[in-house]
Design an enzyme around this catalytic site. Sequence first.
Site, short mmCIF file in Angstrom:
data_model
loop_
_atom_site.label_atom_id
_atom_site.label_comp_id
_atom_site.label_asym_id
_atom_site.label_seq_id
_atom_site.Cartn_x
_atom_site.Cartn_y
_atom_site.Cartn_z
N LYS A 22 0.79 -0.94 -0.04
CA LYS A 22 0.23 -0.09 0.08
C LYS A 22 0.94 1.29 0.01
CE LYS A 22 -1.74 1.75 4.08
NZ LYS A 22 -1.47 3.09 4.37
N ASN A 23 1.82 1.18 0.86
CA ASN A 23 2.60 2.61 1.19
C ASN A 23 3.75 2.83 0.17
OD1 ASN A 23 0.91 3.03 3.39
ND2 ASN A 23 2.46 2.55 4.60
N CYS A 117 -6.64 11.30 10.77
CA CYS A 117 -6.55 10.08 11.04
C CYS A 117 -6.41 9.77 12.75
CB CYS A 117 -5.64 9.38 10.69
SG CYS A 117 -3.93 9.52 11.30
N ARG A 122 -0.25 14.96 12.74
CA ARG A 122 0.37 14.46 11.54
C ARG A 122 0.63 15.69 10.82
NH1 ARG A 122 -1.74 8.73 9.31
NH2 ARG A 122 0.24 9.00 8.26
N ILE A 124 2.85 18.65 8.26
CA ILE A 124 3.30 18.20 6.82
C ILE A 124 4.49 19.34 6.81
CG2 ILE A 124 1.66 16.76 5.79
CD1 ILE A 124 1.12 19.41 4.22
N GLN A 126 7.76 19.38 7.22
CA GLN A 126 8.77 18.80 6.63
C GLN A 126 8.60 18.69 5.16
OE1 GLN A 126 11.92 18.84 8.25
NE2 GLN A 126 10.36 19.66 9.54
N ASP A 307 3.72 0.29 12.29
CA ASP A 307 2.37 -0.16 11.95
C ASP A 307 2.12 -1.82 12.30
OD1 ASP A 307 2.03 2.28 10.76
OD2 ASP A 307 2.79 1.60 8.68
N ILE A 329 6.76 6.73 17.45
CA ILE A 329 6.38 7.70 16.15
C ILE A 329 4.82 8.30 16.26
CG2 ILE A 329 5.99 7.36 13.46
CD1 ILE A 329 8.71 6.27 14.47
N ARG A 399 -9.26 -0.13 3.81
CA ARG A 399 -8.40 0.97 3.14
C ARG A 399 -6.93 0.14 2.75
NH1 ARG A 399 -6.05 4.44 7.08
NH2 ARG A 399 -4.63 4.60 5.60
N1 EPU Z 1 6.35 14.50 11.16
C1 EPU Z 1 6.75 15.64 11.18
N2 EPU Z 1 6.61 16.56 10.36
C2 EPU Z 1 6.25 16.13 8.93
C3 EPU Z 1 5.99 14.75 8.80
C4 EPU Z 1 6.12 13.90 9.83
O1 EPU Z 1 6.85 16.33 12.46
O2 EPU Z 1 6.46 17.09 8.08
C5 EPU Z 1 6.47 13.43 12.21
C6 EPU Z 1 5.15 12.63 12.35
O3 EPU Z 1 4.41 13.48 13.30
C7 EPU Z 1 5.81 11.35 12.93
C8 EPU Z 1 6.99 11.08 12.26
O4 EPU Z 1 7.33 12.36 11.82
O5 EPU Z 1 5.79 11.46 14.41
C9 EPU Z 1 6.98 10.00 11.49
O6 EPU Z 1 6.21 10.37 10.12
P1 EPU Z 1 5.95 10.24 8.70
O7 EPU Z 1 6.07 11.15 7.84
O8 EPU Z 1 7.22 9.09 8.81
O9 EPU Z 1 4.77 9.48 8.43
P2 EPU Z 1 3.79 9.66 7.15
O10 EPU Z 1 4.41 9.38 5.92
O11 EPU Z 1 2.76 10.56 7.36
C10 EPU Z 1 3.78 6.93 6.46
C11 EPU Z 1 2.98 5.78 6.57
C12 EPU Z 1 2.26 5.38 7.93
C13 EPU Z 1 3.25 5.01 8.77
C14 EPU Z 1 4.53 6.14 8.88
C15 EPU Z 1 5.61 5.58 9.82
C16 EPU Z 1 2.14 6.22 4.32
C17 EPU Z 1 1.02 6.66 3.42
N3 EPU Z 1 1.87 6.14 5.45
O12 EPU Z 1 3.08 7.98 7.27
O13 EPU Z 1 1.49 4.12 7.62
O14 EPU Z 1 2.90 4.81 10.05
O15 EPU Z 1 4.94 6.50 7.58
O16 EPU Z 1 6.17 4.56 9.19
O17 EPU Z 1 3.02 5.81 3.76
C18 EPU Z 1 -0.37 2.80 7.77
O18 EPU Z 1 -0.06 2.06 6.74
O19 EPU Z 1 -1.10 2.20 8.53
C19 EPU Z 1 0.19 3.96 8.24
C20 EPU Z 1 -0.28 4.75 9.25
#
Ligand code: EPU
Length: 427
Positions: A22-23, A117, A122, A124, A126, A307, A329, A399
Site C-alpha cells: 500500500k505505502n 486519522c 500528523r 506536513i 517537513q 504499523d 512515532i 483501506r
Molecule cells: N512528522 C513531522 N513533520 C512532517 C512529517 C512527519 O513532524 O512534516 C512526524 C510525524 O508526526 C511522525 C513522524 O514524523 O511523528 C513520522 O511520520 P512520517 O512522515 O514518517 O509518516 P507518514 O509518511 O505520514 C507513513 C505511513 C504510515 C506509517 C508512517 C511511519 C504512508 C501513506 N503512511 O506515514 O502508515 O505509520 O509512515 O512509518 O506511507 C499505515 O500504513 O497504517 C500507516 C499509518
Amino acid sequence: MEKFVVHGPCRLTGEVKISGAKNSAVAILPATLLVKGKCHLENVPNISDIRSYIEILESLGSKFEYISPNEFIIDNTNVNSAIASYELTSKFRASYYLLGALLGRFNEVQISLPGGCNLGARPIDQHIKAFEKLGATVEVKNGNVYAKKKDALKGAHIFLDVVSVGATMNAILAATLAEGTTIIENVAKEPHVVDLANFLNSLGANIKGAGTDTIKITGVKELKQVSCYSIIPDQIETGTFMVAAAATKGDVTITNCIPKHMEPITAKFREAGIEVYENGSSIRVKMDKRPNSFSIKTSPYPGFPTDMQPQMCILLAIANGTGIIVENIWESRFQYTDELVKMGADISAHGTTAIVKGVDKLYGSPVQSHDLRAGAAMIIAGLVCEGVTEVYNTHHILRGYENIVEKFNSLGANIEYVKDDTEGLAK
Ligand code: EPU
C-alpha cells in the site's frame, strides 16, 4: 453498519499470498504524473486507498486501461489540471504525494490538507520545508495547500528535522525533474522509499542512495517508461499474517514477500519462541504454544515498524509473562488497547508506553477498529479468542488489506463481512 464477525478460536494453516505494498502504491500512482505519457504497473493492491487515488487521478485527466484489478496502464498524456478536489483529497493522508508530483509537472498546485486519522498529530511541515528549499512558495489557507513555482524547481540541500517517510518521498517526487542536484539528509529508509526511487529510476530518473541516510537526486529533463513496473510486496500485510499464524498456534506459509524487510519482526518472533523459516520469497511461521513475552520500541526502518505495533500487542496479550511496548512515532496509537481490555487482556497504556501482562484466554466482544492496523489487530484477537468478536469500522481495514476476509478464511478462519441493513430499526 458494516462489521466483520469473527468466530473464534481457530488454528490457521496453509498458504497465503501477499499483495502489493500500500505505502509504495500510494506514492507510485501519483509519481506517474511526472510522465507525460503511459505507465504500466503490476502488483498494485486492490484496496480502497488505491481506488480513491485512481478517482483523484481520473479527475485530473488520467486514463486507466485495466489488464486485471492489480495491473493497469495509466495514460497521463492529457492531465491538464493540478487542482485536486477537496472532496477527494481530504479523504486520506497519502493524497499529500500529489503535491510533490504535481509540482514537478505544473507551476501551480492546490490540494486540500490531507485527511485526518486516529494516530495523533500528523504535521506536513517537513514536506513544505523541502518544497520551499527547492524554490517553491507554499501557503496553507482555508484547509488547502497551495504550492507555486515561477520557473523550474532548483536542486537544493535539504536536511529533514525528523525522519519522515512522507517528506522523504515528496522531496524525491519534487526533485526528480528539478534543475541541478538535490541532496536530502536524515531521510526515511523504508522499503517503500526504495521502491519509489527504483520506479522513478526505471523511468530515467537519477536517484542514488535510497535506503541509506542520504539521497542524491540529479534532476533530469523528462521521464519515460520502457517496461512494466511491479510494486514490492507489502511488509505490513506480511507481518500481519505472521502474527495471526503465531497467535492461533498455526502453521502458515506466506508467499510473495521479502523476508529481508521482515527482519525486525522475525527477530522478535524468535525471541518469543516462534519458529520462522525463510525460503526465497516465502516465510513459514509455526507455533504450538503461548509465546514468551518480549518488549518492542517502534522506530523508523530498519527499526521496529509502528504499523506492526498493534498486531504484536496480540501476541503479548496471550504471552507467558509481561512485555512492554514503547511507541515512538505516533502519539495516539494505543487507543485500541481499550478494545483488547474488553476482550479480557491485561494492558495498561499511558503516554508512549503500554505494559501488557499475558493472559491465558481472550473472549469475544464487540470492538471498534480505531485505525487500519488496530483493525487488523482486532481481527487477529477475534481469531484467538473464545466466542464471537464483532469488529466495527471496517472501512479502516479495507483501506489497506486486499481480500482480508477471503485470505484469512482460506487459512481456516471463519470470518463474515456483514452489512446490517436493519440498523436504526430497533431504536
Ligand atoms: N512528522 C513531522 N513533520 C512532517 C512529517 C512527519 O513532524 O512534516 C512526524 C510525524 O508526526 C511522525 C513522524 O514524523 O511523528 C513520522 O511520520 P512520517 O512522515 O514518517 O509518516 P507518514 O509518511 O505520514 C507513513 C505511513 C504510515 C506509517 C508512517 C511511519 C504512508 C501513506 N503512511 O506515514 O502508515 O505509520 O509512515 O512509518 O506511507 C499505515 O500504513 O497504517 C500507516 C499509518
